[in-house]
Design a protein around this motif. Structure first.
Motif, PDB file in Angstrom:
ATOM      1  N   THR A 141       0.829  -1.207   0.000  1.00 36.59           N
ATOM      2  CA  THR A 141       0.000   0.000   0.000  1.00 36.59           C
ATOM      3  C   THR A 141       0.863   1.255   0.000  1.00 36.59           C
ATOM      4  O   THR A 141       0.598   2.213  -0.737  1.00 36.59           O
ATOM      5  N   ILE A 142       1.904   1.258   0.824  1.00 44.51           N
ATOM      6  CA  ILE A 142       2.808   2.411   0.865  1.00 44.51           C
ATOM      7  C   ILE A 142       3.632   2.495  -0.415  1.00 44.51           C
ATOM      8  O   ILE A 142       3.748   3.564  -1.035  1.00 44.51           O
ATOM      9  N   LEU A 143       4.192   1.367  -0.842  1.00 48.21           N
ATOM     10  CA  LEU A 143       5.083   1.371  -1.995  1.00 48.21           C
ATOM     11  C   LEU A 143       4.356   1.677  -3.292  1.00 48.21           C
ATOM     12  O   LEU A 143       4.806   2.488  -4.099  1.00 48.21           O
ATOM     13  N   SER A 144       3.207   1.052  -3.497  1.00 49.65           N
ATOM     14  CA  SER A 144       2.495   1.210  -4.761  1.00 49.65           C
ATOM     15  C   SER A 144       1.433   2.302  -4.691  1.00 49.65           C
ATOM     16  O   SER A 144       1.448   3.264  -5.454  1.00 49.65           O
ATOM     17  N   GLY A 145       0.507   2.154  -3.740  1.00 48.16           N
ATOM     18  CA  GLY A 145      -0.604   3.093  -3.697  1.00 48.16           C
ATOM     19  C   GLY A 145      -0.216   4.499  -3.338  1.00 48.16           C
ATOM     20  O   GLY A 145      -0.730   5.464  -3.915  1.00 48.16           O
ATOM     21  N   LEU A 146       0.702   4.643  -2.397  1.00 49.91           N
ATOM     22  CA  LEU A 146       1.046   5.971  -1.889  1.00 49.91           C
ATOM     23  C   LEU A 146       2.131   6.660  -2.695  1.00 49.91           C
ATOM     24  O   LEU A 146       2.071   7.862  -2.937  1.00 49.91           O
ATOM     25  N   THR A 147       3.162   5.891  -3.116  1.00 54.80           N
ATOM     26  CA  THR A 147       4.294   6.517  -3.802  1.00 54.80           C
ATOM     27  C   THR A 147       4.321   6.253  -5.297  1.00 54.80           C
ATOM     28  O   THR A 147       5.141   6.831  -6.004  1.00 54.80           O
ATOM     29  N   GLY A 148       3.437   5.373  -5.788  1.00 53.57           N
ATOM     30  CA  GLY A 148       3.406   5.115  -7.221  1.00 53.57           C
ATOM     31  C   GLY A 148       4.461   4.142  -7.706  1.00 53.57           C
ATOM     32  O   GLY A 148       4.708   4.031  -8.903  1.00 53.57           O
ATOM     33  N   GLY A 149       5.101   3.415  -6.784  1.00 57.04           N
ATOM     34  CA  GLY A 149       6.108   2.440  -7.179  1.00 57.04           C
ATOM     35  C   GLY A 149       5.488   1.187  -7.767  1.00 57.04           C
ATOM     36  O   GLY A 149       4.287   0.941  -7.644  1.00 57.04           O
ATOM     37  N   GLU A 150       6.313   0.369  -8.413  1.00 48.51           N
ATOM     38  CA  GLU A 150       5.846  -0.857  -9.053  1.00 48.51           C
ATOM     39  C   GLU A 150       6.055  -2.047  -8.127  1.00 48.51           C
ATOM     40  O   GLU A 150       7.143  -2.249  -7.592  1.00 48.51           O
ATOM     41  N   ILE A 151       5.010  -2.840  -7.909  1.00 49.14           N
ATOM     42  CA  ILE A 151       5.156  -4.056  -7.116  1.00 49.14           C
ATOM     43  C   ILE A 151       4.900  -5.311  -7.933  1.00 49.14           C
ATOM     44  O   ILE A 151       5.146  -6.416  -7.466  1.00 49.14           O
ATOM     45  N   ASN A 152       4.430  -5.160  -9.176  1.00 47.78           N
ATOM     46  CA  ASN A 152       4.095  -6.349  -9.963  1.00 47.78           C
ATOM     47  C   ASN A 152       5.330  -7.097 -10.445  1.00 47.78           C
ATOM     48  O   ASN A 152       5.232  -8.205 -10.959  1.00 47.78           O
ATOM     49  N   THR A 153       6.511  -6.512 -10.278  1.00 44.54           N
ATOM     50  CA  THR A 153       7.743  -7.208 -10.668  1.00 44.54           C
ATOM     51  C   THR A 153       8.369  -7.936  -9.479  1.00 44.54           C
ATOM     52  O   THR A 153       9.367  -8.632  -9.633  1.00 44.54           O
ATOM     53  N   MET A 154       7.799  -7.738  -8.275  1.00 44.12           N
ATOM     54  CA  MET A 154       8.354  -8.376  -7.084  1.00 44.12           C
ATOM     55  C   MET A 154       7.787  -9.774  -6.915  1.00 44.12           C
ATOM     56  O   MET A 154       6.594 -10.003  -7.119  1.00 44.12           O
ATOM     57  N   LYS A 155       8.636 -10.699  -6.520  1.00 40.11           N
ATOM     58  CA  LYS A 155       8.212 -12.068  -6.312  1.00 40.11           C
ATOM     59  C   LYS A 155       7.931 -12.312  -4.832  1.00 40.11           C
ATOM     60  O   LYS A 155       8.571 -11.739  -3.956  1.00 40.11           O
ATOM     61  N   LEU A 156       6.983 -13.184  -4.567  1.00 38.66           N
ATOM     62  CA  LEU A 156       6.683 -13.637  -3.218  1.00 38.66           C
ATOM     63  C   LEU A 156       6.296 -12.492  -2.281  1.00 38.66           C
ATOM     64  O   LEU A 156       6.578 -12.534  -1.089  1.00 38.66           O
ATOM     65  N   ILE A 157       5.648 -11.455  -2.804  1.00 37.09           N
ATOM     66  CA  ILE A 157       5.234 -10.350  -1.955  1.00 37.09           C
ATOM     67  C   ILE A 157       3.928 -10.709  -1.246  1.00 37.09           C
ATOM     68  O   ILE A 157       3.006 -11.268  -1.854  1.00 37.09           O
ATOM     69  N   ASP A 158       3.867 -10.464   0.048  1.00 39.21           N
ATOM     70  CA  ASP A 158       2.645 -10.680   0.810  1.00 39.21           C
ATOM     71  C   ASP A 158       1.827  -9.395   0.807  1.00 39.21           C
ATOM     72  O   ASP A 158       2.366  -8.300   0.823  1.00 39.21           O
ATOM     73  N   GLY A 159       0.504  -9.549   0.844  1.00 39.43           N
ATOM     74  CA  GLY A 159      -0.365  -8.390   0.950  1.00 39.43           C
ATOM     75  C   GLY A 159      -0.741  -7.801  -0.395  1.00 39.43           C
ATOM     76  O   GLY A 159      -0.178  -8.142  -1.446  1.00 39.43           O
ATOM     77  N   ILE A 160      -1.708  -6.896  -0.355  1.00 36.77           N
ATOM     78  CA  ILE A 160      -2.184  -6.215  -1.552  1.00 36.77           C
ATOM     79  C   ILE A 160      -2.252  -4.715  -1.281  1.00 36.77           C
ATOM     80  O   ILE A 160      -2.311  -4.276  -0.134  1.00 36.77           O
ATOM     81  N   ASP A 161      -2.240  -3.943  -2.343  1.00 38.11           N
ATOM     82  CA  ASP A 161      -2.342  -2.491  -2.246  1.00 38.11           C
ATOM     83  C   ASP A 161      -3.799  -2.110  -1.983  1.00 38.11           C
ATOM     84  O   ASP A 161      -4.668  -2.328  -2.821  1.00 38.11           O
ATOM     85  N   VAL A 162      -4.079  -1.539  -0.818  1.00 40.31           N
ATOM     86  CA  VAL A 162      -5.456  -1.166  -0.460  1.00 40.31           C
ATOM     87  C   VAL A 162      -5.626   0.347  -0.423  1.00 40.31           C
ATOM     88  O   VAL A 162      -6.569   0.864   0.167  1.00 40.31           O
ATOM     89  N   TRP A 163      -4.708   1.104  -1.062  1.00 37.69           N
ATOM     90  CA  TRP A 163      -4.775   2.559  -0.998  1.00 37.69           C
ATOM     91  C   TRP A 163      -6.071   3.115  -1.584  1.00 37.69           C
ATOM     92  O   TRP A 163      -6.656   4.064  -1.054  1.00 37.69           O
ATOM     93  N   LYS A 164      -6.569   2.514  -2.662  1.00 35.74           N
ATOM     94  CA  LYS A 164      -7.820   2.990  -3.248  1.00 35.74           C
ATOM     95  C   LYS A 164      -8.984   2.824  -2.283  1.00 35.74           C
ATOM     96  O   LYS A 164      -9.873   3.665  -2.212  1.00 35.74           O
ATOM     97  N   ALA A 165      -8.966   1.737  -1.533  1.00 35.76           N
ATOM     98  CA  ALA A 165     -10.028   1.525  -0.536  1.00 35.76           C
ATOM     99  C   ALA A 165      -9.924   2.560   0.578  1.00 35.76           C
ATOM    100  O   ALA A 165     -10.942   3.075   1.076  1.00 35.76           O
ATOM    101  N   ILE A 166      -8.691   2.861   0.989  1.00 40.30           N
ATOM    102  CA  ILE A 166      -8.491   3.865   2.026  1.00 40.30           C
ATOM    103  C   ILE A 166      -8.973   5.233   1.557  1.00 40.30           C
ATOM    104  O   ILE A 166      -9.590   5.984   2.296  1.00 40.30           O
ATOM    105  N   MET A 167      -8.724   5.528   0.303  1.00 37.52           N
ATOM    106  CA  MET A 167      -9.083   6.847  -0.241  1.00 37.52           C
ATOM    107  C   MET A 167     -10.569   6.959  -0.550  1.00 37.52           C
ATOM    108  O   MET A 167     -11.031   8.014  -0.951  1.00 37.52           O
TER     109      MET A 167
END
Length: 237
Positions: free
Chosen positions: A211-237
């Motif tokens: 959420t911080i890396l992708s939703g808040l700062t606009g970074g890319e997480i789809n290239t990361m392997k074995l990442i836990d969790g999902i970006d919920v920034w849109k839900a927060i907003m």
């Protein structure tokens, strides 16, 4: 809020000041292990180039010490154009239940149980610390471009005067009292229509990283392997 991608090949400055394990004395930072067969100082100052025990922290109450360390990091960052990520996991309110006497004073006529009184003092000191860190952000002009996330990590430990009522269970159990936490997000950057609102949607602690890396700062997480969790920034907003 405009989202800008994280710059490539950004240079990072890393600092760490805290304990390695879950708890230690809040004044001495001594930690007993293996049924008291060994003990040692568990307070450390680290940078990318050095690993040092923080001997100068002994005698300073943990919440106040970590607050001052955080304020120092913020003030030294004042003239930098690089983004700042500050993770401030206070040792309060975790056992051992300890606090300087002055933080207990406001509650002495309200709370007869000594351990519960001490816990109230720990929360009082924690609240003061968060306020001081926020004031420092305002002092150096970073507050208006900062997002503050405040969150618990688990339910209370009822065996040391914690209280999860009306939820069943406690820390280290799978019942809702053990796993249901609360938190808030505070920032001048948030849209006016969501300020002061409450969400009862579910998220997991592992969702904060994407959420911080992708939703808040606009970074890319789809290239990361074995990442836990999902970006919920849109839900927060």
């Amino acid at each position: 809020m405009e989202q800008k991608p994280i710059r490539k090949n950004i240079s990072l400055r890393f600092e760490f000041c805290s304990t390695y394990v879950s708890s230690a004395d809040h004044f001495t930072y001594m930690r007993n292990v293996n049924n008291d067969k060994g003990s040692g100082l568990d307070l450390h100052n680290h940078t990318r180039l050095s690993l040092n025990p923080a001997w100068d922290g002994i005698g300073h109450y943990s919440t106040e010490l970590l607050t001052r360390k955080a304020q120092d990091v913020i003030r030294r960052h004042a003239k930098s154009e690089k983004p700042l990520f500050l993770y401030l996991p206070y040792l309060a309110v975790h056992d051992p239940i300890q606090v300087p006497e002055r933080y207990k004073e406001p509650y002495k006529d309200l709370i007869p149980d000594e351990e519960r009184l001490t816990m109230a003092g720990m929360i009082n000191c924690l609240d003061e610390g968060v306020g001081n860190v926020t004031d420092t952000l305002k002092e150096i002009g970073l507050y208006d471009n900062t997002v503050i996330i405040f969150s618990t990590d688990n339910g209370a430990a009822t065996q040391i005067s914690g209280n999860n009522w009306p939820l069943r269970g406690l820390k280290s159990t799978p019942f809702e009292g053990g796993v249901h936490g609360v938190g808030f997000i505070h920032s001048p950057l948030l849209p006016d229509q969501i300020k002061g609102t409450t969400s009862h949607a579910w998220m997991h602690v592992t969702d904060w990283f994407p959420t911080i890396l992708s939703g808040l700062t606009g970074g890319e997480i789809n290239t990361m392997k074995l990442i836990d969790g999902i970006d919920v920034w849109k839900a927060i907003m």
